[in-house]
Scaffold this motif. Structure first.
Motif, short mmCIF file in Angstrom:
data_model
loop_
_atom_site.label_atom_id
_atom_site.label_comp_id
_atom_site.label_asym_id
_atom_site.label_seq_id
_atom_site.Cartn_x
_atom_site.Cartn_y
_atom_site.Cartn_z
N LYS A 1 -10.82 4.36 4.72
CA LYS A 1 -9.64 3.50 4.85
C LYS A 1 -9.61 2.38 3.81
O LYS A 1 -8.69 1.56 3.81
CB LYS A 1 -9.62 2.86 6.24
N ARG B 1 -3.82 -6.01 -7.98
CA ARG B 1 -2.48 -6.26 -7.42
C ARG B 1 -1.79 -7.46 -8.03
O ARG B 1 -0.56 -7.57 -7.98
CB ARG B 1 -2.61 -6.46 -5.91
N GLU C 1 -4.13 -16.50 1.71
CA GLU C 1 -3.39 -15.48 0.95
C GLU C 1 -4.25 -14.24 0.73
O GLU C 1 -3.77 -13.10 0.83
CB GLU C 1 -2.92 -16.05 -0.38
N GLU D 1 -4.60 -12.41 4.03
CA GLU D 1 -3.36 -11.73 4.39
C GLU D 1 -3.11 -10.52 3.49
O GLU D 1 -2.54 -9.52 3.91
CB GLU D 1 -2.20 -12.71 4.31
N MET D 2 -3.55 -10.61 2.23
CA MET D 2 -3.41 -9.49 1.31
C MET D 2 -4.15 -8.26 1.84
O MET D 2 -3.71 -7.12 1.67
CB MET D 2 -3.95 -9.86 -0.09
N PHE D 3 -5.27 -8.51 2.50
CA PHE D 3 -6.07 -7.43 3.07
C PHE D 3 -5.80 -7.25 4.57
O PHE D 3 -6.53 -6.52 5.24
CB PHE D 3 -7.57 -7.70 2.86
N GLN D 4 -4.77 -7.95 5.05
CA GLN D 4 -4.41 -7.91 6.48
C GLN D 4 -5.61 -8.28 7.34
O GLN D 4 -5.81 -7.73 8.42
CB GLN D 4 -3.85 -6.53 6.84
N TRP D 5 -6.41 -9.19 6.85
CA TRP D 5 -7.59 -9.71 7.53
C TRP D 5 -8.67 -8.66 7.74
O TRP D 5 -9.65 -8.91 8.43
CB TRP D 5 -7.21 -10.36 8.87
N ARG D 6 -8.53 -7.50 7.13
CA ARG D 6 -9.54 -6.43 7.26
C ARG D 6 -10.48 -6.50 6.05
O ARG D 6 -10.43 -5.68 5.15
CB ARG D 6 -8.88 -5.07 7.35
#
Length: 282
Positions: free
Chosen positions: A27, A75, A131, A134-139
């Motif tokens: 993932k 990105r 930021e 959030e870019m990694f959706q906290w994962r």
């Protein structure tokens, strides 16, 4: 993903954790290597490694920080080089929060505040951290090569200790040196962005195989390692070539530097890393 010796636990639990790591590996955000600032990546990684060493951080932390930095550089093509330095700091601080003990996080946080003082405000730095998260959706608690290599070594080293090759030429302790070499090749993998394209488990397997080549251990890739990692010699051989070329270049540079420092015609050899010998599986 705090550092624990999970590979030393109950066999069923170890199997479940390894299976989970493999699923999470599938993932991971794919690395593209398209940043226009790749020419400064080596500098940023070296800076992160220096800070990690100064603060006695784990290998897990530096590898996670570089993982985050690579994906951000992919990105964000608009960032200038000065901003990327601050982004690298944010990646390291986030990584240490997930991989290190609390006292380490506090020490690094104080350091970062001193470094960014006058560049951006603490509030702006906090926003930058958010930021990134959030870019990694906290994962961001993701498996890196370090998580896999510890497990692979837990299988490879006992297997090596049982073999006749546990002592090399009556002098070198193979189990000790294979750990030294795998750490060395993990460091090399951070410096060269081409290794960021690899799955962490594949990178870990390649580091162990490269170590066995340097130690002249035969067979280079055992059945136990193939079954444990699920990678064949054909899967890893091309990556081993890159690692060994980097090692050979580093060894020559070390010897040249030593010769210049001591004015020697015959150059000495490093004690912690054996001379490079490329003997592949027959």
């Amino acid at each position: 993903m705090a550092e624990t010796n999970w590979w030393d636990g109950d066999k069923d639990l170890v199997a479940d954790i390894y299976s989970s790591l493999k699923k999470e590996e599938g993932k991971l955000v794919i690395y593209k290597g398209t940043s226009p600032h790749l020419h400064i990546r080596r500098y940023l990684v070296d800076w992160l490694a220096v800070q990690a060493e100064c603060f006695n951080m784990t290998s897990h932390t530096i590898h996670l920080a570089v993982f985050l930095l690579d994906r951000i550089m992919d990105r964000d093509n608009s960032s200038n080089e000065a901003h990327l330095h601050i982004v690298a700091m944010a990646c390291l601080l986030i990584a240490t929060k997930f991989e290190d003990k609390e006292d380490m996080v506090i020490k690094l946080g104080r350091f970062v505040r001193r470094v960014i003082n006058g560049i951006i405000s603490q509030e702006e730095f906090l926003m930058l951290e958010l930021e990134v998260l959030e870019m990694f959706q906290w994962r961001v608690s993701v498996p890196t090569a370090v998580h896999f290599i510890d497990y692979f070594l837990s299988i490879a080293v006992p297997d090596l200790e049982k073999s006749k090759g546990s002592v090399i030429n009556g002098k070198y302790n193979a189990p000790v040196y294979i750990r030294k070499y795998t750490k060395y090749f993990l460091d090399i993998s951070l410096q060269n962005h081409s290794f960021s394209f690899m799955k962490p488990s594949l990178l870990a397997a390649s580091c162990i195989a490269s170590s066995r080549v340097c130690l002249n251990l035969t067979p280079t890739w055992t059945r136990v390692l193939q079954e444990t990692t699920s990678y064949s010699w054909e899967d890893i051989s091309s990556y081993i070539d890159v690692m060994l070329k980097a090692h050979e270049a580093d060894e020559m540079a070390q010897l040249k530097e030593a010769g210049q420092a001591h004015g020697m015609d015959t150059l000495g050899q490093r004690e912690d890393i054996k001379p490079f010998v490329d003997v592949r599986r027959s």
